[in-house]
Design an enzyme around this catalytic site. Structure first.
Site, mmCIF file in Angstrom:
data_model
loop_
_atom_site.group_PDB
_atom_site.id
_atom_site.type_symbol
_atom_site.label_atom_id
_atom_site.label_comp_id
_atom_site.label_asym_id
_atom_site.label_seq_id
_atom_site.Cartn_x
_atom_site.Cartn_y
_atom_site.Cartn_z
ATOM 1 N N HIS A 106 0.828 -1.203 0.000
ATOM 2 C CA HIS A 106 0.000 0.000 0.000
ATOM 3 C C HIS A 106 0.863 1.255 0.000
ATOM 4 O O HIS A 106 2.089 1.211 0.172
ATOM 5 C CB HIS A 106 -0.951 0.001 1.204
ATOM 6 C CG HIS A 106 -0.281 0.008 2.549
ATOM 7 N ND1 HIS A 106 0.239 1.152 3.119
ATOM 8 C CD2 HIS A 106 -0.054 -0.986 3.443
ATOM 9 C CE1 HIS A 106 0.752 0.864 4.300
ATOM 10 N NE2 HIS A 106 0.595 -0.435 4.522
ATOM 11 N N CYS A 152 3.194 -4.772 7.050
ATOM 12 C CA CYS A 152 2.774 -4.469 5.684
ATOM 13 C C CYS A 152 3.930 -3.887 4.875
ATOM 14 O O CYS A 152 4.947 -3.464 5.431
ATOM 15 C CB CYS A 152 1.600 -3.505 5.685
ATOM 16 S SG CYS A 152 0.003 -4.306 5.989
#
Length: 377
Positions: A275, A294
């Protein structure tokens, strides 16, 4: 009685007339097998013991030679295709090669007189592996040779065929690379998990891009920081886009959203995604291990545009961002993503490098060998 004697005579006559069973392994095939065994150390694999095959050959027993040669060839084939280590702690990439029927493939290779090509082809063929093998051949430093060998081993834990189009994340290199038609077409810097919250090794499938995503705040992050902000200063929490109800905390899309302006849709059991991020200044630092696991991508909207393979332009993506609505745009074709950990290999610019073992996984591989959980590589 006469009928029984007649049947017995017929069986004896057929047995006498039947040609002698032809050995499966020709002299040429045995030579190719020995050549492959001798070549294994160049692939950072152990050289297998040929004593049983040697003894079978000395016995002049064709059936025994067939049996020992087949056993040796299958052992070598499994090492080349699947690797020698069993201590794969934390490596969750599904290796579809484990389903290959090597015995059937070996029989076909023998029948078609292509044993040498068959065995050589079981070694990884990815450009990154070939670069590791080349470096291994010329490296004289013992420590670096061990690092190269461990990463060659990791490539055996990958599927032999990654597909023509895919994403390859290397957490240790802080980089994600895009491949199209078997060739690298782009590379982007990434931020990965802290040593205390490492990015896991796994594979998934990207189905689309979520533009202007909501962030469902994980419970551990709520406990660590966001929950305290909500209790201490709920007004500031709302100003930062947080909303909460029933014990769940979410953050609205926008410039302050922790996921930035885009998140890949890639379902996985780890809730780890590629992301954007509002903290883009962190990409100028080195090392870049700052996340909770992440993978934050630099120039994320450029990255997202590239995934559409020309069916969406950067202008299209920017227009969606500007609208502010949270939307999911499906990719024209689903894209495999492999989130890996290699401490040596190729960078996106094509140069070869060693990368810091930020999560201590090389040390764990060495410990597995020393404890007998894995074969030495």
């Amino acid at each position: 009685m006469k009928r029984g004697l007649l049947a017995l005579c017929m069986l004896l006559t057929a047995a006498q007339a039947a040609p002698e069973a032809k050995p499966q392994w020709s002299v040429a095939a045995l030579g190719e097998l020995r050549t492959a065994v001798d070549a294994a150390p160049a692939e950072a694999l152990p050289r297998l013991d040929t004593a049983d095959l040697d003894a079978a050959w000395q016995s002049s027993d064709a059936a025994r030679v067939d049996r020992e040669a087949t056993r040796l060839a299958l052992r070598l084939a499994k090492l080349e295709l699947l690797g020698s280590a069993t201590g794969r702690s934390g490596w969750k990439i599904v290796d579809t090669d484990a389903k290959i029927d090597l015995a059937a493939e070996l029989s076909a290779a023998l029948a078609e007189n292509r044993l040498g090509a068959f065995l050589a082809g079981l070694n990884p063929q990815h450009p990154d592996y070939l670069a590791l093998r080349s470096a291994y051949a010329g490296e004289t430093d013992a420590g670096k040779r061990q690092t190269l060998a461990r990463n060659m081993e990791r490539w055996r834990w990958m599927p032999h065929d990654l597909g023509g189009d895919y994403l390859l994340v290397n957490a240790a290199a802080y980089e994600v690379r895009l491949w199209r038609g078997g060739k690298q077409v782009g590379a982007w810097r990434v931020i990965v998990g802290k040593p205390s919250t490492p990015t896991p090794v796994f594979n998934a499938v990207v189905t689309g891009v979520n533009v202007n995503p909501w962030w469902n705040v994980p419970s551990n992050i709520v406990r660590e920081s966001v929950g305290s902000l909500i209790r201490r200063n709920p007004g500031l929490a709302r100003a930062r886009g947080y909303v909460w109800s029933g014990g769940q905390v979410r953050q609205k899309p926008g410039a302050n959203n922790a996921l930035g302006y885009m998140k890949l849709v890639m379902p996985n059991p780890y809730s780890v995604y590629l992301h954007d991020t509002p903290n883009r200044d962190l990409f100028e630092r080195d090392p870049r291990a700052f996340s909770h696991g992440c993978v934050r991508v630099g120039d994320a909207l450029d990255f997202a545009t590239a995934l559409f393979g020309g069916t969406r332009s950067r202008t299209d993506i920017d227009a969606l961002v500007a609208k502010g609505d949270s939307v999911v745009v499906d990719l024209p074709r689903q894209l495999p993503v492999y989130v890996t950990y290699f401490t040596a290999g190729l960078r996106g610019d094509g140069s070869f490098a060693y990368f810091p073992d930020i999560y201590g996984r090389d040390r764990k591989m060495a410990a597995a060998v020393n404890s007998g959980q894995a074969c030495p590589v």
